[in-house]
Design a protein around this motif. Sequence first.
Motif, PDB file in Angstrom:
ATOM      1  N   MET A   1       0.844  -1.175   0.000  1.00 23.77           N
ATOM      2  CA  MET A   1       0.000   0.000   0.000  1.00 23.77           C
ATOM      3  C   MET A   1       0.891   1.240   0.000  1.00 23.77           C
ATOM      4  N   ARG A   2       0.567   2.167  -0.848  1.00 28.31           N
ATOM      5  CA  ARG A   2       1.320   3.418  -0.934  1.00 28.31           C
ATOM      6  C   ARG A   2       0.849   4.381   0.153  1.00 28.31           C
ATOM      7  N   GLN A   3       1.772   5.100   0.758  1.00 31.72           N
ATOM      8  CA  GLN A   3       1.435   6.096   1.780  1.00 31.72           C
ATOM      9  C   GLN A   3       1.628   7.484   1.202  1.00 31.72           C
ATOM     10  N   LYS A   4       0.704   8.389   1.548  1.00 32.11           N
ATOM     11  CA  LYS A   4       0.791   9.754   1.045  1.00 32.11           C
ATOM     12  C   LYS A   4       0.435  10.720   2.176  1.00 32.11           C
ATOM     13  N   LEU A   5       1.306  11.712   2.370  1.00 33.75           N
ATOM     14  CA  LEU A   5       1.068  12.753   3.367  1.00 33.75           C
ATOM     15  C   LEU A   5       0.835  14.069   2.625  1.00 33.75           C
ATOM     16  N   ARG A   6      -0.227  14.768   2.998  1.00 30.35           N
ATOM     17  CA  ARG A   6      -0.516  16.077   2.404  1.00 30.35           C
ATOM     18  C   ARG A   6      -0.704  17.065   3.539  1.00 30.35           C
TER      19      ARG A   6
ATOM     20  N   VAL B   1      -8.029   5.419   3.796  1.00 31.82           N
ATOM     21  CA  VAL B   1      -7.433   4.477   2.860  1.00 31.82           C
ATOM     22  C   VAL B   1      -8.329   4.444   1.629  1.00 31.82           C
ATOM     23  N   PHE B   2      -7.725   4.764   0.488  1.00 31.93           N
ATOM     24  CA  PHE B   2      -8.453   4.751  -0.763  1.00 31.93           C
ATOM     25  C   PHE B   2      -8.117   3.459  -1.499  1.00 31.93           C
ATOM     26  N   PRO B   3      -9.144   2.774  -2.037  1.00 31.11           N
ATOM     27  CA  PRO B   3      -8.897   1.503  -2.715  1.00 31.11           C
ATOM     28  C   PRO B   3      -8.022   1.672  -3.954  1.00 31.11           C
ATOM     29  N   ALA B   4      -7.428   0.586  -4.351  1.00 31.24           N
ATOM     30  CA  ALA B   4      -6.531   0.592  -5.511  1.00 31.24           C
ATOM     31  C   ALA B   4      -7.295   0.920  -6.783  1.00 31.24           C
TER      32      ALA B   4
ATOM     33  N   ARG C   1      -1.756   0.269  -6.600  1.00 26.57           N
ATOM     34  CA  ARG C   1      -1.876  -0.016  -5.176  1.00 26.57           C
ATOM     35  C   ARG C   1      -2.864   0.924  -4.498  1.00 26.57           C
ATOM     36  N   ALA C   2      -3.407   0.477  -3.386  1.00 32.89           N
ATOM     37  CA  ALA C   2      -4.259   1.332  -2.557  1.00 32.89           C
ATOM     38  C   ALA C   2      -3.408   2.457  -1.969  1.00 32.89           C
ATOM     39  N   VAL C   3      -4.054   3.532  -1.562  1.00 36.24           N
ATOM     40  CA  VAL C   3      -3.331   4.670  -0.998  1.00 36.24           C
ATOM     41  C   VAL C   3      -3.827   4.936   0.418  1.00 36.24           C
ATOM     42  N   ASP C   4      -2.900   4.961   1.358  1.00 39.10           N
ATOM     43  CA  ASP C   4      -3.165   5.338   2.744  1.00 39.10           C
ATOM     44  C   ASP C   4      -2.849   6.835   2.822  1.00 39.10           C
ATOM     45  N   HIS C   5      -3.892   7.664   2.791  1.00 38.57           N
ATOM     46  CA  HIS C   5      -3.731   9.129   2.707  1.00 38.57           C
ATOM     47  C   HIS C   5      -3.876   9.755   4.092  1.00 38.57           C
ATOM     48  N   HIS C   6      -2.868  10.526   4.476  1.00 37.46           N
ATOM     49  CA  HIS C   6      -2.886  11.253   5.749  1.00 37.46           C
ATOM     50  C   HIS C   6      -2.839  12.739   5.426  1.00 37.46           C
TER      51      HIS C   6
END
Length: 157
Positions: free
Chosen positions: A1-6, A76-79, A83-88
């Motif tokens: 799962m990909r992680q993304k911080l904004r 968490v956004f589905p793929a 990959r799915a994205v774990d967005h913070h």
Amino acid sequence: MRQKLRVAAYAVVVRDGRLLLARSPGPGGVPEWVMPGGGMEHGEDPCDTVRREVEEETGYHIEVTALLGVDSTRHVFPARLGRAVDHHGVRLVYEARITGGDLRNETNGSTDLAAWHPLDAVPALTRIRLVDTALHLWRERPPTGRPARGESRPGPT
């Protein structure tokens, strides 16, 4: 799962009992009212971010007068084609006042309309949750700078 911080910065601008909001096309094309503001660019100071974003979305120049608080969300956004994205998302909420400029709508941006709304009319608007969180921080000014429990979205969904 990909992680993304904004990290983003938003302004609560209240004048004469009215709140400045911007309108954004929402999911499914239903417009939603949002706080003026948006994402930080790499290396940008958050106060510069909120000033830039408010000017882009509303035409107004602002002075930041206070840091009201910090709101944090995680989803968490589905793929989709990968990959799915774990967005913070970390959202800094500032109080600001207008120092110049003229109200106008953003062109070719993330919003399409800027307008003043009476504070007592905000609950009837189609809006994102951050509007309520920001108004809570503005009204209550919690010493921790965090919304009360239940005011912010919980962890992964």
